[in-house]
Motif scaffolding. Structure first.
Motif, PDB file in Angstrom:
ATOM      1  N   HIS A 128      -1.785   3.089  16.209  1.00  0.00           N
ATOM      2  CA  HIS A 128      -0.626   3.216  15.328  1.00  0.00           C
ATOM      3  C   HIS A 128      -0.305   1.862  14.668  1.00  0.00           C
ATOM      4  CE1 HIS A 128       3.682   5.100  14.905  1.00  0.00           C
ATOM      5  NE2 HIS A 128       3.139   4.811  13.747  1.00  0.00           N
ATOM      6  N   HIS A 139      -0.472   0.745  10.555  1.00  0.00           N
ATOM      7  CA  HIS A 139       0.625   0.121   9.806  1.00  0.00           C
ATOM      8  C   HIS A 139       0.188  -1.172   9.151  1.00  0.00           C
ATOM      9  CE1 HIS A 139       4.603   2.124  10.572  1.00  0.00           C
ATOM     10  NE2 HIS A 139       3.748   2.907  11.182  1.00  0.00           N
ATOM     11  N   HIS A 160      -1.026   6.938   6.225  1.00  0.00           N
ATOM     12  CA  HIS A 160       0.028   7.104   7.237  1.00  0.00           C
ATOM     13  C   HIS A 160       1.411   7.215   6.567  1.00  0.00           C
ATOM     14  CE1 HIS A 160       1.892   6.964  11.109  1.00  0.00           C
ATOM     15  NE2 HIS A 160       2.498   5.800  10.903  1.00  0.00           N
ATOM     16  N   HIS A 212       5.580   8.912   6.985  1.00  0.00           N
ATOM     17  CA  HIS A 212       6.816   8.127   6.895  1.00  0.00           C
ATOM     18  C   HIS A 212       7.684   8.506   5.698  1.00  0.00           C
ATOM     19  CE1 HIS A 212       6.642   4.924  10.004  1.00  0.00           C
ATOM     20  NE2 HIS A 212       5.410   5.380  10.097  1.00  0.00           N
ATOM     21  N   HIS A 266      11.630   3.754  13.872  1.00  0.00           N
ATOM     22  CA  HIS A 266      10.255   3.569  13.376  1.00  0.00           C
ATOM     23  C   HIS A 266      10.118   4.117  11.955  1.00  0.00           C
ATOM     24  CE1 HIS A 266       5.967   3.083  13.356  1.00  0.00           C
ATOM     25  NE2 HIS A 266       5.832   4.353  12.993  1.00  0.00           N
TER      26      HIS A 266
HETATM   27 ZN   LIG Z   1       4.122   4.905  11.828  1.00  0.00          ZN
END
Ligand SMILES: [Zn+2]
Ligand SMILES: [Zn+2]
Length: 382
Positions: free
Chosen positions: A191, A195, A204, A208, A286
């Motif tokens: 993860h 990012h 990803h 988000h 997050h």
């Molecule tokens: Zn993430």
């Protein structure tokens, strides 16, 4: 007012109730934990029974629930017709829908939590965000049939050298704990990388982009991102030789329930348990669009690695707005309901278009630059 308007209307909770839940945060935490644990216990024997009976799980479950031989005979003859009519891919897709029992039981309970303890009360219970994410859920099921089944078979056939033979003699709870810890560490690293590496972040970022976190947001994931992210979940269960029944219970029941729980619009931080497990508050941070929360709280089920590596957000009572700051992103909030399926396709294509634009505009060295440096240079907004 249409039926849909009724569902999307923001909820107005009595002030006394809001004051009560804010004064006694133990109550929402205990209510949520008790409900989720109860659902897990309720589902475990069904999955256990189904797994033992292999491919005829539907019939065996019917047998278990009805106890009548006539019903079982009828179910068996229907099963034969079903097998002769539908190809394996379609049957796998239907089997996945059936095996998602955890989802069907947990969704109403999580919606109830959203009604009782909303984090953002202005957010509709069933809004465009949730509907868009449920389309992603259907797409993800199809993807699992096409990619994950053959992939897991490939792993079982070619990764036997990774197996720790001594683990076969360990007690079950030690095998499961070791598998969960290793899986969580791998998920955390993976993860973190998704990012920091700009190319991976573009994919990803779809996950988000949700501004209305909901029970289906876990399924809002680009297939490239899902492929990279899911590989590490089941390998440790294979390495530590966790039996299929327990592996399915953890991967098939506990993890999906927890994933949905942490994405819901609820004001719960799990109290002291939040130092070990991730909570809706922890994961909301997050997803936050606030600059101070960027690249915080990477843990998916456990928060311990963030506390260990210093990436945990210190404040455990903040509930920020979520989303990404990209005005070009095909958001679902401003479109009609019938445009949602098409919008999912637009969201899927979007990172490829970004990559194409960047490939044309910059040299390969910029293309692979870490997101941290890119953001510092001011050309990445997220
Ligand atoms: Zn993430
Ligand atoms: Zn998430």
């Amino acid at each position: 007012m249409s039926f849909y308007d009724g569902l999307v209307k923001p909820r107005q909770l009595p002030r006394r109730w809001v004051r009560f839940t804010e004064t006694y945060p133990l109550f929402p935490n205990a209510f949520a934990i008790a409900g989720l644990v109860w659902i897990c216990f309720l589902l475990a024997p069904i999955i256990n029974g189904a797994e033992k009976h292999g491919h005829s799980e539907v019939v065996e479950t019917i047998s278990m629930l009805s106890g009548s031989q006539t019903v079982v005979d009828k179910a068996n003859s229907l099963r034969e017709v079903y097998h002769s009519w539908f190809p394996a891919e379609v049957r796998n897709f239907i089997a996945l829908l059936y095996s998602n029992l955890a989802l069907y039981l947990v969704v109403p309970f999580l919606l109830l939590l959203e009604c009782l303890f909303p984090c953002k009360p202005s957010q509709p219970l069933i809004g465009k965000g949730l509907l868009q994410d449920s389309i992603w859920y259907i797409a993800l099921l199809s993807l699992q049939v096409l990619i994950f089944f053959p992939l897991s078979q490939l792993f079982q056939e070619h990764l036997s050298f990774l197996t720790i033979s001594a683990a076969a003699t360990w007690p079950v709870y030690v095998q499961i704990t070791a598998a969960i810890l290793v899986a969580e560490f791998l998920i955390w690293c993976n993860h973190f990388i998704r990012h920091k590496i700009h190319t991976l972040w573009l994919f990803h970022a779809i996950h988000h982009s949700q501004e209305e976190l909901n029970v289906f947001t876990d399924d809002r994931g680009h297939f490239i991102d899902e492929l990279v992210g899911s590989l590490f979940t089941f390998i440790p269960f294979f390495v530590f030789q966790v039996s299929d029944v327990y592996a399915i219970m953890v991967i098939g029941i506990y993890m999906p329930i927890h994933n949905r729980f942490i994405h819901t619009n609820i004001k719960i931080n799990l109290g002291w348990l939040g130092w070990i497990f991730t909570s809706p508050q922890f994961h909301r941070v997050h997803h936050s669009c606030e600059p101070e929360h960027i690249d915080k709280n990477f843990g998916v089920h456990l928060s311990i690695f963030d506390h260990l590596f210093g990436t945990a957000c210190k404040s455990r009572n903040v509930y920020p707005a979520t989303g990404i700051e990209d005005p070009q992103f095909p958001r679902e909030q401003n479109i009609r309901l019938r445009q949602l399926p098409g919008n999912m396709i637009k969201q899927t294509i979007y990172p490829f278009l970004q990559l194409f634009e960047q490939l044309q505009a910059s040299r390969p060295v910029h293309f692979f630059r870490a997101r941290f440096f890119s953001r510092r240079n001011g050309n990445i907004k997220s």
